[in-house]
Design a protein around this motif. Structure first.
Motif: not given
Length: 350
Positions: A17-23, A26-35, A39-42, A53-60
């Motif tokens: 329950n904490q804010w963290w910096v993901a990127a 200017d790293e985030v545009g209309h293409d996919l950035l994985a990070r 311990g979770e792919p985003v 948009v930030a979503v889980a990085g594994i297809c269910p």
């Protein structure tokens, strides 16, 4: 001594329950950035309207990494079987059937874009509150009257707490950075005090009558005599530590300026971290060469810190029998931060 969560004594290595910096923004545009974050792919991207948009990085469907997918309009398409997910994480399409499976949505993470940074909330979505972000304006981010330099992102093979403790005891400057930080040989001898507030813990050093070193001479070309210089290490949460501070003409007491070094820390996993550094200053705004100088110094200083904490991580991972840990008086601030961070993690568990 156990090494599983060292230097913490908690079961979990970090608060969620904490804010963290993901990127950087200017790293985030209309293409996919994985990070990887905690311990979770985003997956991060912007919609065509510019929303982050930030979503889980594994297809269910079959656990395919969505980093190998692509955007179809504003939808994220899995590269394996073509399942498509909207910016809200909902499954929009399963090409092999007319409807979509139940419980097929991706987790969507709350995000905020502030200070040239993309912040991600990794805990329960209903607890995400922008008011819990650090006061970025107070340290020079997101305001026009301060200069800001963003330094390249580094991903470090060490647990995030080792970097926190590195930054809270700046006496290491005298030794690890003896050839890269002008005047750093004097830091270890400066007395330390610890200032606690509900928002922060500051390990405070006040250098008095410091000789004008080459860095200060470039930053303040009109300065001729010694300066009083603040060497703060301010813990604003596990995501952000500010070092640096004010510089003052020793003779007149007139302020010269404030130079902050913002160390932005995001765990990638229990033993790996993302390290964003920003430098901010309220002087020389019209002198971009000062920013170039800061970036140049950063390219020399940062690898020295990284080598130090990666060396400790290798010891912790080696299986060697470790000695009983000792602490010096200067570690008082870091020990207080350990206890505060442990309390944050345990409060979540409760």
């Amino acid at each position: 001594m156990t090494t599983n969560a060292y230097p913490l004594t908690t079961q979990e290595p970090y608060p969620r329950n904490q804010w963290w910096v993901a990127a950087y923004s200017d790293e985030v545009g209309h293409d996919l950035l994985a990070r990887d974050i905690l311990g979770e792919p985003v997956i991060l991207y912007r919609t065509r309207a510019g929303e982050v948009v930030a979503v889980a990085g594994i297809c269910p469907h079959r656990a395919f990494p969505l980093a190998k997918g692509r955007l179809v309009g504003d939808a994220l398409q899995c590269g394996y079987h073509g399942f498509e997910y909207g910016p809200d994480g909902s499954c929009l399409r399963a090409p092999s059937q007319s409807g979509v499976p139940t419980k097929s949505a991706l987790r969507r993470y709350p995000v905020e874009e502030m200070g040239g940074l993309i912040w991600i909330w990794t805990g329960a979505a209903d607890k995400a509150d922008p008011a819990l972000l650090p006061d970025l304006g107070a340290i020079g981010l997101g305001r026009g009257d301060w200069a800001v330099e963003q330094h390249p992102l580094a991903t470090v093979e060490a647990r995030y707490t080792l970097l926190i403790e590195n930054l809270l005891d700046l006496s290491h400057v005298t030794f690890i950075h003896d050839k890269t930080i002008p005047g750093g040989e004097k830091v270890v001898a400066i007395p330390v005090s610890v200032i606690e507030t509900p928002e922060s813990i500051t390990v405070q050093r006040r250098g008095e009558n410091m000789p004008l070193n080459p860095l200060l001479a470039v930053q303040f070309p009109d300065q001729k005599g010694p300066v009083h210089q603040h060497f703060d290490a301010e813990y604003l949460g596990p995501c952000l530590i500010r070092t640096g501070g004010a510089m003052i003409d020793a003779q007149s007491g007139a302020p010269l300026g404030i130079q902050n070094y913002l160390h932005i820390i995001t765990p990638a996993s229990p033993t790996r971290l993302h390290y964003f550094v920003n430098t901010t200053r309220d002087f020389g705004i019209d002198r971009p060469q000062l920013g170039d100088m800061q970036r140049g110094m950063g390219s020399s200083i940062q690898p020295e810190d990284i080598d130090a904490i990666e060396s400790i991580e290798r010891v912790l991972q080696s299986g060697a029998t470790l000695p009983m840990e000792i602490s010096a008086k200067v570690d008082n601030g870091a020990l207080k931060v350990r206890r505060r961070l442990e309390a944050q993690i345990r409060a979540e568990a409760a």
